[in-house]
Design a protein around this motif. Structure first.
Motif, PDB file in Angstrom:
ATOM      1  N   SER A  91       0.815  -1.155   0.127  1.00 30.12           N
ATOM      2  CA  SER A  91      -0.111   0.101   0.042  1.00 30.12           C
ATOM      3  C   SER A  91       0.934   1.135   0.084  1.00 30.12           C
ATOM      4  CB  SER A  91      -0.944   0.051   1.364  1.00 30.12           C
ATOM      5  OG  SER A  91      -0.383   0.040   2.359  1.00 30.12           O
ATOM      6  N   SER A  92       0.274   2.469  -0.075  1.00 30.50           N
ATOM      7  CA  SER A  92       1.032   3.558  -0.211  1.00 30.50           C
ATOM      8  C   SER A  92       0.229   4.755   0.736  1.00 30.50           C
ATOM      9  CB  SER A  92       1.149   4.128  -1.693  1.00 30.50           C
ATOM     10  OG  SER A  92      -0.355   4.083  -2.111  1.00 30.50           O
ATOM     11  N   PRO A  93       0.282   4.384   2.077  1.00 31.36           N
ATOM     12  CA  PRO A  93      -0.290   5.530   2.892  1.00 31.36           C
ATOM     13  C   PRO A  93       0.252   6.857   3.055  1.00 31.36           C
ATOM     14  CG  PRO A  93       0.489   3.656   4.243  1.00 31.36           C
ATOM     15  CD  PRO A  93       0.766   3.154   2.700  1.00 31.36           C
ATOM     16  N   GLU A  94       1.816   6.572   2.822  1.00 25.96           N
ATOM     17  CA  GLU A  94       2.545   7.819   2.891  1.00 25.96           C
ATOM     18  C   GLU A  94       2.113   8.755   1.744  1.00 25.96           C
ATOM     19  OE1 GLU A  94       5.417   4.085   3.381  1.00 25.96           O
ATOM     20  OE2 GLU A  94       3.490   4.951   2.175  1.00 25.96           O
ATOM     21  N   GLY A  95       1.536   8.284   0.771  1.00 23.78           N
ATOM     22  CA  GLY A  95       1.310   9.442  -0.473  1.00 23.78           C
ATOM     23  C   GLY A  95       0.249  10.089  -0.267  1.00 23.78           C
ATOM     24  N   ASN A  96      -0.677   9.926   0.466  1.00 26.59           N
ATOM     25  CA  ASN A  96      -1.928  10.854   0.555  1.00 26.59           C
ATOM     26  C   ASN A  96      -1.992  11.485   2.003  1.00 26.59           C
ATOM     27  OD1 ASN A  96      -3.064   8.681   1.919  1.00 26.59           O
ATOM     28  ND2 ASN A  96      -4.637   8.157   0.300  1.00 26.59           N
ATOM     29  N   ALA A  97      -1.138  11.062   3.052  1.00 23.49           N
ATOM     30  CA  ALA A  97      -1.427  11.572   4.235  1.00 23.49           C
ATOM     31  C   ALA A  97      -1.291  13.035   4.467  1.00 23.49           C
ATOM     32  CB  ALA A  97      -0.155  11.199   5.038  1.00 23.49           C
ATOM     33  N   GLN A  98      -0.493  13.742   3.690  1.00 23.11           N
ATOM     34  CA  GLN A  98      -0.450  15.403   3.513  1.00 23.11           C
ATOM     35  C   GLN A  98      -1.907  15.661   3.118  1.00 23.11           C
ATOM     36  OE1 GLN A  98       1.627  17.265   5.089  1.00 23.11           O
ATOM     37  NE2 GLN A  98       0.699  19.324   4.491  1.00 23.11           N
ATOM     38  N   ALA A  99      -2.268  15.237   1.895  1.00 17.73           N
ATOM     39  CA  ALA A  99      -3.678  15.545   1.366  1.00 17.73           C
ATOM     40  C   ALA A  99      -5.054  15.459   2.437  1.00 17.73           C
ATOM     41  CB  ALA A  99      -3.926  14.780   0.128  1.00 17.73           C
ATOM     42  N   VAL A 100      -4.937  14.309   3.181  1.00 15.42           N
ATOM     43  CA  VAL A 100      -5.950  14.128   3.963  1.00 15.42           C
ATOM     44  C   VAL A 100      -5.911  15.076   5.132  1.00 15.42           C
ATOM     45  CG1 VAL A 100      -6.836  12.465   5.636  1.00 15.42           C
ATOM     46  CG2 VAL A 100      -6.129  11.745   3.426  1.00 15.42           C
ATOM     47  N   ALA A 101      -4.547  15.285   5.496  1.00 15.16           N
ATOM     48  CA  ALA A 101      -4.353  16.366   6.873  1.00 15.16           C
ATOM     49  C   ALA A 101      -4.926  17.586   6.374  1.00 15.16           C
ATOM     50  CB  ALA A 101      -2.841  16.598   7.108  1.00 15.16           C
ATOM     51  N   GLU A 102      -4.614  18.137   5.123  1.00 15.67           N
ATOM     52  CA  GLU A 102      -5.051  19.273   4.577  1.00 15.67           C
ATOM     53  C   GLU A 102      -6.738  19.314   4.466  1.00 15.67           C
ATOM     54  OE1 GLU A 102      -2.812  20.979   1.545  1.00 15.67           O
ATOM     55  OE2 GLU A 102      -0.811  20.630   2.114  1.00 15.67           O
ATOM     56  N   HIS A 103      -6.976  18.576   3.801  1.00 18.21           N
ATOM     57  CA  HIS A 103      -8.582  18.531   3.860  1.00 18.21           C
ATOM     58  C   HIS A 103      -9.409  18.429   5.074  1.00 18.21           C
ATOM     59  CE1 HIS A 103     -11.748  17.504   1.084  1.00 18.21           C
ATOM     60  NE2 HIS A 103     -12.585  17.103   2.249  1.00 18.21           N
ATOM     61  N   SER A 104      -8.890  17.787   6.033  1.00 18.87           N
ATOM     62  CA  SER A 104      -9.265  17.682   7.372  1.00 18.87           C
ATOM     63  C   SER A 104      -9.378  19.272   8.071  1.00 18.87           C
ATOM     64  CB  SER A 104      -8.682  16.915   8.473  1.00 18.87           C
ATOM     65  OG  SER A 104      -8.636  15.346   7.785  1.00 18.87           O
ATOM     66  N   LEU A 105      -8.347  19.699   7.777  1.00 18.92           N
ATOM     67  CA  LEU A 105      -8.134  21.230   8.253  1.00 18.92           C
ATOM     68  C   LEU A 105      -8.976  22.129   7.577  1.00 18.92           C
ATOM     69  CD1 LEU A 105      -6.889  23.485  10.158  1.00 18.92           C
ATOM     70  CD2 LEU A 105      -5.047  23.592   8.411  1.00 18.92           C
ATOM     71  N   ALA A 106      -9.153  22.050   6.186  1.00 16.36           N
ATOM     72  CA  ALA A 106      -9.998  22.931   5.400  1.00 16.36           C
ATOM     73  C   ALA A 106     -11.660  22.518   5.740  1.00 16.36           C
ATOM     74  CB  ALA A 106      -9.763  22.480   3.846  1.00 16.36           C
ATOM     75  N   MET A 107     -11.875  21.355   6.075  1.00 11.92           N
ATOM     76  CA  MET A 107     -13.376  21.208   6.525  1.00 11.92           C
ATOM     77  C   MET A 107     -13.677  21.702   7.897  1.00 11.92           C
ATOM     78  SD  MET A 107     -14.331  17.289   5.402  1.00 11.92           S
ATOM     79  CE  MET A 107     -13.167  16.280   6.286  1.00 11.92           C
ATOM     80  N   LEU A 108     -12.402  21.603   8.691  1.00  9.37           N
ATOM     81  CA  LEU A 108     -12.767  22.292  10.046  1.00  9.37           C
ATOM     82  C   LEU A 108     -12.788  23.714  10.013  1.00  9.37           C
ATOM     83  CD1 LEU A 108     -12.817  22.098  13.206  1.00  9.37           C
ATOM     84  CD2 LEU A 108     -10.198  21.855  12.992  1.00  9.37           C
ATOM     85  N   LEU A 109     -11.870  24.255   9.334  1.00  6.82           N
ATOM     86  CA  LEU A 109     -11.996  25.882   9.069  1.00  6.82           C
ATOM     87  C   LEU A 109     -13.118  26.284   8.330  1.00  6.82           C
ATOM     88  CD1 LEU A 109      -8.182  26.536   8.332  1.00  6.82           C
ATOM     89  CD2 LEU A 109      -9.560  27.075  10.504  1.00  6.82           C
ATOM     90  N   THR A 110     -13.858  25.473   7.523  1.00  5.02           N
ATOM     91  CA  THR A 110     -15.114  25.886   6.695  1.00  5.02           C
ATOM     92  C   THR A 110     -16.175  25.595   7.744  1.00  5.02           C
ATOM     93  OG1 THR A 110     -14.304  24.869   4.860  1.00  5.02           O
ATOM     94  CG2 THR A 110     -16.617  25.184   5.201  1.00  5.02           C
ATOM     95  N   LEU A 111     -16.229  24.618   8.641  1.00  6.57           N
ATOM     96  CA  LEU A 111     -17.297  24.639   9.622  1.00  6.57           C
ATOM     97  C   LEU A 111     -17.405  25.931  10.727  1.00  6.57           C
ATOM     98  CD1 LEU A 111     -19.522  23.067  10.869  1.00  6.57           C
ATOM     99  CD2 LEU A 111     -17.908  21.655  12.033  1.00  6.57           C
ATOM    100  N   LEU A 112     -15.787  26.259  11.328  1.00  6.44           N
ATOM    101  CA  LEU A 112     -15.835  27.029  12.323  1.00  6.44           C
ATOM    102  C   LEU A 112     -16.246  28.435  11.823  1.00  6.44           C
ATOM    103  CD1 LEU A 112     -12.459  25.915  13.960  1.00  6.44           C
ATOM    104  CD2 LEU A 112     -14.869  25.754  14.896  1.00  6.44           C
TER     105      LEU A 112
END
Length: 312
Positions: A91-112
């Motif tokens: 598998s390649s979990p290292e490849g999308n870790a940053q993307a998921v992290a940034e998306h999570s932050l984007a959703m959180l800031l959008t909500l707040l």
């Protein structure tokens, strides 16, 4: 080797494997039945989320020496049976870790910051500034449950917001901050559930984590907390989350993954809970795209090539 790629991928995956002498068939438009009909001819198969490598499909791949996974979730592969058959899973979990992290932050800031409401107001030529008043992330306590690849990446992107970060991982000692600028405090699962303002679940779907986020957990959560799930939809019971949103126990939720991600198969009750969540102002929903950025698509390809060439 003869390798079948069943899903859309970055060209670096094809070029990289071919440059090492492999015969690569890139056939992302094949149906599952068509894949089953030809899989016996391949030494390796590379899949994404739509192709599940269960016992039956593994048995059809008589010559398989490896299964490559574009991304991180391995719940779509029968790992014990693959191991029994001597098939390596890469598998390649290292490849999308940053993307998921940034998306999570984007959703959180959008909500707040109530960004959907603010955008809607401007479109309708309304300026209700008080109604669109948001909240700051700074000063809040963030809990990260699961600290494999995405957890540390999320801690890093949060580090500039002057937040307190608590981390729990059942299978990993958090002895360092993985080059994180913020202070990371290793905590317990129950402490994070009871005391954090925001809780991000970054865990795989296993028998142990299935439906982890249920009524029992939500009754122990800090009143008004916000949940983030961009890992696996099967860890969350949507009906229970909706009930907690509706009665005010949860301050909000950001979901990129769902128990069922095939809308055409929804039963009436499944569609109903999605509709209710989607219409609520304290809920942000996205269609399982957190880990699928332009950059992550290429990173995943490069990582898979390196691992396959090194291990097969």
């Amino acid at each position: 080797m003869k390798v079948l790629i069943t899903d859309n991928c970055h060209e670096d995956l094809l070029i990289g494997l071919s440059s090492h002498g492999n015969e690569v068939d890139y056939l992302p438009h094949l149906s599952l039945n068509e894949i089953d009909a030809i899989i016996e001819a391949y030494d390796g198969i590379i899949i994404n989320t739509r192709v599940k490598m269960d016992k039956a499909r593994i048995d059809l791949g008589h010559c398989l020496s490896f299964i490559g996974r574009m991304g991180s979730g391995l719940d779509i592969i029968d790992l014990p049976y693959a191991a029994l058959k001597g098939i390596k899973v890469i598998s390649s979990p290292e490849g999308n870790a940053q993307a998921v992290a940034e998306h999570s932050l984007a959703m959180l800031l959008t909500l707040l910051n109530k960004l959907p409401l603010g955008a809607s107001q401007v479109k309708n030529f309304e300026w209700d500034r008080e109604g669109a008043r948001g909240r700051e992330l700074s000063g809040k306590t963030i809990g990260i449950i699961g600290y494999g690849h995405t957890g540390p990446a999320l801690a890093q992107v949060l580090s500039g917001f002057r937040v307190n970060i608590k981390v729990y991982d059942k299978y990993k000692e958090i002895s360092d901050s993985v080059n994180c600028a913020a202070t990371i405090v290793q905590s317990t699962f129950e402490d994070i559930i009871a005391h954090c303002d925001v809780i991000s679940f970054n865990i795989p779907l296993t028998d142990e984590t299935a439906l982890l986020i249920d009524e029992s957990l939500l009754r122990r959560i800090k009143p008004g907390a916000i949940l983030i799930n961009a890992s696996r939809g099967g860890i969350i019971k949507l009906d229970d989350v909706w009930n907690a949103i509706e009665d005010g126990r949860l301050g909000g939720c950001c979901l990129d993954v769902f128990p069922n991600e095939k809308p055409q198969t929804y039963k009436e009750e499944e569609a109903d809970v999605i509709n209710k969540l989607a219409k609520h102002p304290a809920v942000i929903l996205t269609p399982h795209v957190a880990g699928w950025t332009i950059e992550s698509k290429q990173k995943i390809a490069q990582i898979l090539v390196d691992k396959i060439v090194s291990n097969i």
